[in-house]
Design a protein around this motif. Structure first.
Motif, PDB file in Angstrom:
ATOM      1  N   ASP A  60       0.710  -1.157  -0.234  1.00 30.03           N
ATOM      2  CA  ASP A  60      -0.192   0.223   0.056  1.00 30.03           C
ATOM      3  C   ASP A  60       0.912   1.616   0.122  1.00 30.03           C
ATOM      4  O   ASP A  60       1.171   1.426   0.940  1.00 30.03           O
ATOM      5  CB  ASP A  60      -0.942  -0.052   1.851  1.00 30.03           C
ATOM      6  N   ALA A  61       0.750   1.967  -1.639  1.00 26.92           N
ATOM      7  CA  ALA A  61       2.204   2.604  -1.145  1.00 26.92           C
ATOM      8  C   ALA A  61       1.352   4.418  -1.581  1.00 26.92           C
ATOM      9  O   ALA A  61       0.407   4.202  -1.792  1.00 26.92           O
ATOM     10  CB  ALA A  61       2.875   2.430  -2.941  1.00 26.92           C
ATOM     11  N   SER A  90       6.357   2.295   2.273  1.00 27.56           N
ATOM     12  CA  SER A  90       7.004   2.560   0.703  1.00 27.56           C
ATOM     13  C   SER A  90       6.115   4.222   0.513  1.00 27.56           C
ATOM     14  O   SER A  90       5.034   4.193   0.926  1.00 27.56           O
ATOM     15  CB  SER A  90       6.095   1.796  -0.287  1.00 27.56           C
ATOM     16  N   MET A  91       6.245   4.815  -0.443  1.00 25.73           N
ATOM     17  CA  MET A  91       6.098   5.577  -1.919  1.00 25.73           C
ATOM     18  C   MET A  91       6.292   5.859  -2.766  1.00 25.73           C
ATOM     19  O   MET A  91       7.743   5.578  -3.268  1.00 25.73           O
ATOM     20  CB  MET A  91       7.289   7.043  -0.871  1.00 25.73           C
ATOM     21  N   LEU A  92       5.327   5.523  -3.540  1.00 26.17           N
ATOM     22  CA  LEU A  92       5.541   5.845  -5.272  1.00 26.17           C
ATOM     23  C   LEU A  92       5.655   7.220  -5.152  1.00 26.17           C
ATOM     24  O   LEU A  92       4.680   8.148  -5.045  1.00 26.17           O
ATOM     25  CB  LEU A  92       4.839   5.129  -5.764  1.00 26.17           C
ATOM     26  N   PHE A  93       6.827   7.875  -6.373  1.00 25.01           N
ATOM     27  CA  PHE A  93       6.650   8.880  -7.297  1.00 25.01           C
ATOM     28  C   PHE A  93       6.410   8.992  -8.208  1.00 25.01           C
ATOM     29  O   PHE A  93       7.314   8.020  -8.605  1.00 25.01           O
ATOM     30  CB  PHE A  93       8.403   9.720  -6.537  1.00 25.01           C
ATOM     31  N   ILE A 152      16.815   4.160   3.620  1.00 24.60           N
ATOM     32  CA  ILE A 152      15.910   3.547   2.677  1.00 24.60           C
ATOM     33  C   ILE A 152      16.398   2.761   1.306  1.00 24.60           C
ATOM     34  O   ILE A 152      17.725   3.364   0.905  1.00 24.60           O
ATOM     35  CB  ILE A 152      14.659   4.499   2.373  1.00 24.60           C
ATOM     36  N   SER A 153      15.717   2.007   0.948  1.00 25.64           N
ATOM     37  CA  SER A 153      15.980   1.267  -0.936  1.00 25.64           C
ATOM     38  C   SER A 153      15.481   2.256  -1.694  1.00 25.64           C
ATOM     39  O   SER A 153      13.561   2.591  -0.851  1.00 25.64           O
ATOM     40  CB  SER A 153      15.848  -0.057  -0.592  1.00 25.64           C
ATOM     41  N   ALA A 154      15.005   2.273  -3.090  1.00 23.45           N
ATOM     42  CA  ALA A 154      14.762   2.574  -3.866  1.00 23.45           C
ATOM     43  C   ALA A 154      14.681   2.584  -5.474  1.00 23.45           C
ATOM     44  O   ALA A 154      15.775   2.078  -6.040  1.00 23.45           O
ATOM     45  CB  ALA A 154      15.173   4.455  -4.425  1.00 23.45           C
ATOM     46  N   ALA A 155      14.077   2.270  -5.430  1.00 29.45           N
ATOM     47  CA  ALA A 155      13.426   1.615  -7.437  1.00 29.45           C
ATOM     48  C   ALA A 155      13.604   2.174  -8.770  1.00 29.45           C
ATOM     49  O   ALA A 155      12.554   3.376  -7.637  1.00 29.45           O
ATOM     50  CB  ALA A 155      12.817   0.524  -7.294  1.00 29.45           C
ATOM     51  N   TYR A 156      14.660   2.881  -9.186  1.00 29.57           N
ATOM     52  CA  TYR A 156      14.334   3.925  -9.917  1.00 29.57           C
ATOM     53  C   TYR A 156      12.733   2.496 -11.696  1.00 29.57           C
ATOM     54  O   TYR A 156      13.881   1.717 -12.244  1.00 29.57           O
ATOM     55  CB  TYR A 156      15.272   4.642 -10.588  1.00 29.57           C
ATOM     56  N   PHE A 182       8.676   6.153 -12.765  1.00 35.24           N
ATOM     57  CA  PHE A 182       8.467   6.275 -11.373  1.00 35.24           C
ATOM     58  C   PHE A 182       9.448   5.720  -9.957  1.00 35.24           C
ATOM     59  O   PHE A 182      10.512   5.762 -11.084  1.00 35.24           O
ATOM     60  CB  PHE A 182       7.588   5.136 -10.788  1.00 35.24           C
ATOM     61  N   VAL A 183       9.417   6.522  -9.168  1.00 38.55           N
ATOM     62  CA  VAL A 183      10.506   5.498  -7.794  1.00 38.55           C
ATOM     63  C   VAL A 183       9.679   5.079  -6.653  1.00 38.55           C
ATOM     64  O   VAL A 183       8.581   5.733  -6.688  1.00 38.55           O
ATOM     65  CB  VAL A 183      11.523   6.758  -7.797  1.00 38.55           C
ATOM     66  N   LEU A 184       9.899   4.316  -6.440  1.00 40.37           N
ATOM     67  CA  LEU A 184       9.509   3.451  -4.867  1.00 40.37           C
ATOM     68  C   LEU A 184      10.818   3.671  -4.414  1.00 40.37           C
ATOM     69  O   LEU A 184      11.550   2.548  -4.324  1.00 40.37           O
ATOM     70  CB  LEU A 184       8.928   1.798  -5.417  1.00 40.37           C
ATOM     71  N   GLU A 185      10.088   4.433  -3.293  1.00 44.37           N
ATOM     72  CA  GLU A 185      10.758   4.014  -2.154  1.00 44.37           C
ATOM     73  C   GLU A 185      10.409   3.010  -1.080  1.00 44.37           C
ATOM     74  O   GLU A 185       8.819   2.673  -0.779  1.00 44.37           O
ATOM     75  CB  GLU A 185      10.988   5.386  -1.483  1.00 44.37           C
ATOM     76  N   THR A 186      11.179   2.079  -0.096  1.00 41.00           N
ATOM     77  CA  THR A 186      11.049   1.898   1.062  1.00 41.00           C
ATOM     78  C   THR A 186      11.589   1.103   1.852  1.00 41.00           C
ATOM     79  O   THR A 186      12.579   2.407   1.527  1.00 41.00           O
ATOM     80  CB  THR A 186      10.664   0.183  -0.031  1.00 41.00           C
ATOM     81  N   SER A 187      11.701   0.357   2.706  1.00 40.80           N
ATOM     82  CA  SER A 187      12.908   0.622   3.857  1.00 40.80           C
ATOM     83  C   SER A 187      14.629   0.314   3.725  1.00 40.80           C
ATOM     84  O   SER A 187      13.319  -1.249   2.728  1.00 40.80           O
ATOM     85  CB  SER A 187      11.956  -0.372   4.883  1.00 40.80           C
ATOM     86  N   ASP A 188      15.033  -0.211   3.860  1.00 43.76           N
ATOM     87  CA  ASP A 188      15.988   0.023   3.527  1.00 43.76           C
ATOM     88  C   ASP A 188      16.517  -2.032   3.498  1.00 43.76           C
ATOM     89  O   ASP A 188      16.374  -2.710   4.313  1.00 43.76           O
ATOM     90  CB  ASP A 188      17.527   0.207   4.141  1.00 43.76           C
ATOM     91  N   GLY A 189      16.915  -1.957   2.032  1.00 42.68           N
ATOM     92  CA  GLY A 189      17.118  -3.331   2.101  1.00 42.68           C
ATOM     93  C   GLY A 189      15.672  -4.426   1.857  1.00 42.68           C
ATOM     94  O   GLY A 189      15.492  -5.698   1.229  1.00 42.68           O
ATOM     95  N   TRP A 190      14.251  -3.931   1.753  1.00 40.87           N
ATOM     96  CA  TRP A 190      13.222  -4.120   0.841  1.00 40.87           C
ATOM     97  C   TRP A 190      13.475  -5.538  -0.386  1.00 40.87           C
ATOM     98  O   TRP A 190      12.764  -6.404   0.046  1.00 40.87           O
ATOM     99  CB  TRP A 190      12.457  -2.911   1.213  1.00 40.87           C
ATOM    100  N   PHE A 191      13.906  -4.345  -1.442  1.00 40.59           N
ATOM    101  CA  PHE A 191      13.718  -5.193  -2.501  1.00 40.59           C
ATOM    102  C   PHE A 191      14.763  -6.836  -2.352  1.00 40.59           C
ATOM    103  O   PHE A 191      14.296  -7.850  -3.103  1.00 40.59           O
ATOM    104  CB  PHE A 191      14.748  -4.539  -3.967  1.00 40.59           C
ATOM    105  N   THR A 192      15.626  -7.128  -2.129  1.00 37.74           N
ATOM    106  CA  THR A 192      16.255  -8.134  -1.136  1.00 37.74           C
ATOM    107  C   THR A 192      15.840  -8.720  -0.564  1.00 37.74           C
ATOM    108  O   THR A 192      15.821 -10.333  -1.605  1.00 37.74           O
ATOM    109  CB  THR A 192      17.739  -7.445  -0.399  1.00 37.74           C
ATOM    110  N   ARG A 193      14.935  -8.798   0.597  1.00 38.22           N
ATOM    111  CA  ARG A 193      14.308  -9.565   1.347  1.00 38.22           C
ATOM    112  C   ARG A 193      13.211 -10.287   0.492  1.00 38.22           C
ATOM    113  O   ARG A 193      12.470 -11.213   1.007  1.00 38.22           O
ATOM    114  CB  ARG A 193      13.913  -8.569   2.485  1.00 38.22           C
TER     115      ARG A 193
END
Length: 173
Positions: free
Chosen positions: A56-57, A81-84, A103-107, A137-148
């Motif tokens: 739920d971003a 998470s936050m979606l830009f 945090i972690s960010a997906a571009y 778009f950029v999705l920010e999550t807690s640090d390491g979320w994408f790896t976990r």
């Protein structure tokens, strides 16, 4: 004289109405010297699907919301998470000024695929610049979320309404 008074009142009313309209239109644009000084309240959210994961971003849709992002937030949880939604495809450049937690960010490109994943170090004022100029778009999550959660470059991100482009870019080039 009778004609002059109603015309003057009418002109004054139009000027005041015009000022109110401009003030409303500019409410989403931060003044040039505006800088965030505290965490913004939780923004409206949207369910997004990141591969097999669901978030739920929060949606950062205005320049003020985008500039503030997760600044000053503490205790970022795995579900946060936050979606830009950026105004146009670009070489995204995100930084961590006034962010006390990493945090972690997906571009993400216009097609909704993760193009890059970055670690953003807390309080780092150096921008993390995208390798390409097609980030929308950029999705920010807690640090390491994408790896976990085993989320990698190339993962498609969707919403209940379809692709990110279908959801946010209807009628835009």
């Amino acid at each position: 004289m009778k004609f002059f008074i109603p015309v003057t009142v009418l002109l004054a009313a139009l000027i005041v109405a015009g000022c109110k309209k401009d003030a409303i239109a500019d409410a989403t644009q931060p003044p040039a010297d505006w800088r965030p000084t505290e965490a913004q309240p939780k923004l409206p959210t949207m369910k997004i699907y990141v591969g097999a994961e669901t978030l739920d971003a929060e949606l950062a849709l205005t320049p003020r919301e985008e500039e503030t992002g997760m600044m000053f937030r503490t205790n970022i949880q795995d579900s946060d998470s936050m979606l830009f939604v950026l105004p146009s495809p670009q070489r995204a450049d995100f930084w961590m000024k006034n962010c006390p937690e990493s945090i972690s960010a997906a571009y993400i490109n216009t097609d909704g695929f993760i193009a890059e994943i970055h670690h953003l170090e807390k309080n780092d004022t150096n921008g993390v610049i995208a390798a390409t100029d097609d980030i929308r778009f950029v999705l920010e999550t807690s640090d390491g979320w994408f790896t976990r959660h085993n989320i990698a470059i190339g993962t498609l991100i969707r919403t209940e309404k379809g692709s990110l482009a279908e959801t946010f870019l209807q009628g835009q080039p």
